[in-house]
Design a protein around this motif. Structure first.
Motif, short mmCIF file in Angstrom:
data_model
loop_
_atom_site.label_atom_id
_atom_site.label_comp_id
_atom_site.label_asym_id
_atom_site.label_seq_id
_atom_site.Cartn_x
_atom_site.Cartn_y
_atom_site.Cartn_z
N ASN A 230 -4.44 -2.58 2.13
CA ASN A 230 -4.92 -1.50 2.96
C ASN A 230 -3.44 -1.61 3.98
N ALA A 231 -2.17 -2.50 4.13
CA ALA A 231 -1.63 -1.95 5.15
C ALA A 231 -0.39 -1.56 4.12
N LEU A 232 -0.74 -0.67 2.37
CA LEU A 232 -0.02 -0.06 1.86
C LEU A 232 -0.48 1.30 2.52
N ASN A 233 -1.03 1.73 3.04
CA ASN A 233 -1.86 2.92 3.87
C ASN A 233 -0.62 3.05 5.16
N LEU A 234 0.34 2.17 5.85
CA LEU A 234 1.19 2.30 6.75
C LEU A 234 2.63 2.63 6.67
N ASN A 235 2.68 3.29 4.59
CA ASN A 235 4.36 3.70 4.23
C ASN A 235 3.99 4.88 5.37
N SER A 236 5.33 5.13 5.17
CA SER A 236 5.97 5.91 6.63
C SER A 236 5.58 5.92 8.00
N ILE A 237 4.74 4.67 8.50
CA ILE A 237 4.69 4.91 9.84
C ILE A 237 6.19 4.51 10.52
N TYR A 238 6.21 5.12 11.87
CA TYR A 238 7.60 5.08 12.73
C TYR A 238 7.32 3.56 13.65
N LEU A 239 8.80 3.07 13.66
CA LEU A 239 9.31 2.02 14.73
C LEU A 239 10.53 2.18 15.17
#
Length: 296
Positions: A187-196
């Motif tokens: 599921n966490a792979l869907n956070l790819n490209s998240i901005y921090l």
């Protein structure tokens, strides 16, 4: 508290058995190791060198009839068992003399079987890890863990209540995070490209050799959430912050944070303070894999 002579002798008769396959039974493991010692003449054909066995989820402890027999049993380090390679060693609390011994392969001349699992715990850990790339020097372990964990909760990517990320280690321009379950990793792979402060790369580590289903990225998940395709669990599905003690546990299937474990020990196990403490530690370690353990 001073350790008695009997306790010291018991520790010298014990061995740690690591990398046990899931579902290993105490009787099967004990019979297998006893038979192996007889077969390669580490003991006499009529002897039963191993008296007891305690199995945990990923490891076990065996107790031999004498400390000398435990020394001989160390020569089974590396023995194949149900597709895994067992690791036999002294327990961490052992403080006796260091004994030289051979591995199972050196003793028997057998090679390690092709496809055998050398370290089940390491293999299982790889399935719960993710690589986080493009981190900046300002990003700390707690910052990454909290940010990604909260992001998963906010869009419903966690399987269970509470924070899904159990660990994080930062190294220069990248980091690794560890989650509770392989499904939460997927599921966490869907956070790819998240901005921090920078666009983070969320990927499998290079040592992972499984096959992933096609995943989206942070924008895909956000779009699904905003359009209503992805819904969060209702508050009724979340676990309350206060312990729910059911005064009548037989009435219906109401949720509770209290778990009762039965038929785990005998009165003999509880008679020895040191063994009792080991049972508490083993039980606490296993329970902690499923979430935060408040008390035992």
């Amino acid at each position: 508290m001073m350790t008695s002579t009997d306790d010291i002798e018991k520790i010298r008769r014990e061995l740690f058995v690591g990398n046990t396959p899931p579902g290993t039974s105490e009787l099967l493991l004990m019979q297998f190791l006893n038979a192996a010692m007889r077969r390669i003449q580490l003991c006499q054909p009529h002897e039963t060198p191993i008296l007891t066995c305690r199995v945990n989820q990923k490891f076990a402890f065996i107790e031999c009839v004498t400390s000398d027999m435990a020394n001989k049993a160390l020569n089974m380090n590396g023995i194949p068992f149900l597709g895994a390679i067992l690791k036999l060693s002294r327990p961490s609390k052992y403080a006796g003399p260091i004994i030289q011994y051979k591995t199972w392969q050196e003793l028997t001349g057998q090679a390690i079987p092709a496809g055998a699992v050398l370290d089940a715990s390491a293999e299982e850990k790889v399935n719960r890890e993710l690589f986080i790339g493009n981190t900046t020097p300002e990003m700390t372990e707690s910052m990454i863990r909290e940010f990604l964990g909260n992001a998963m909760i906010q869009v419903g990517l966690n399987d269970m209540p509470r924070k899904p990320i159990t660990g994080c280690r930062v190294s220069g321009k990248f980091a690794f995070i560890e989650l509770r379950t392989p499904n939460e990793v997927a599921n966490a792979l869907n956070l790819n490209s998240i901005y921090l402060g920078a666009q983070l790369r969320v990927e499998r580590p290079s040592k992972w050799n499984g096959v992933d289903k096609p995943q989206g990225n942070c924008e895909d998940i956000l779009a699904k959430y905003m359009s209503g395709e992805l819904t969060l669990p209702s508050p009724q599905q979340e676990v309350s912050d206060q312990p729910a003690i059911d005064s009548n546990p037989t009435a219906g299937n109401r949720s509770s944070r209290i778990v009762e474990l039965r038929n785990m020990v005998t009165m003999g196990d509880l008679a020895n303070d040191q063994e009792y403490q080991e049972i508490l530690e083993d039980t606490g370690e296993e329970c902690s894999q499923f979430g935060q353990l408040l008390s035992i």
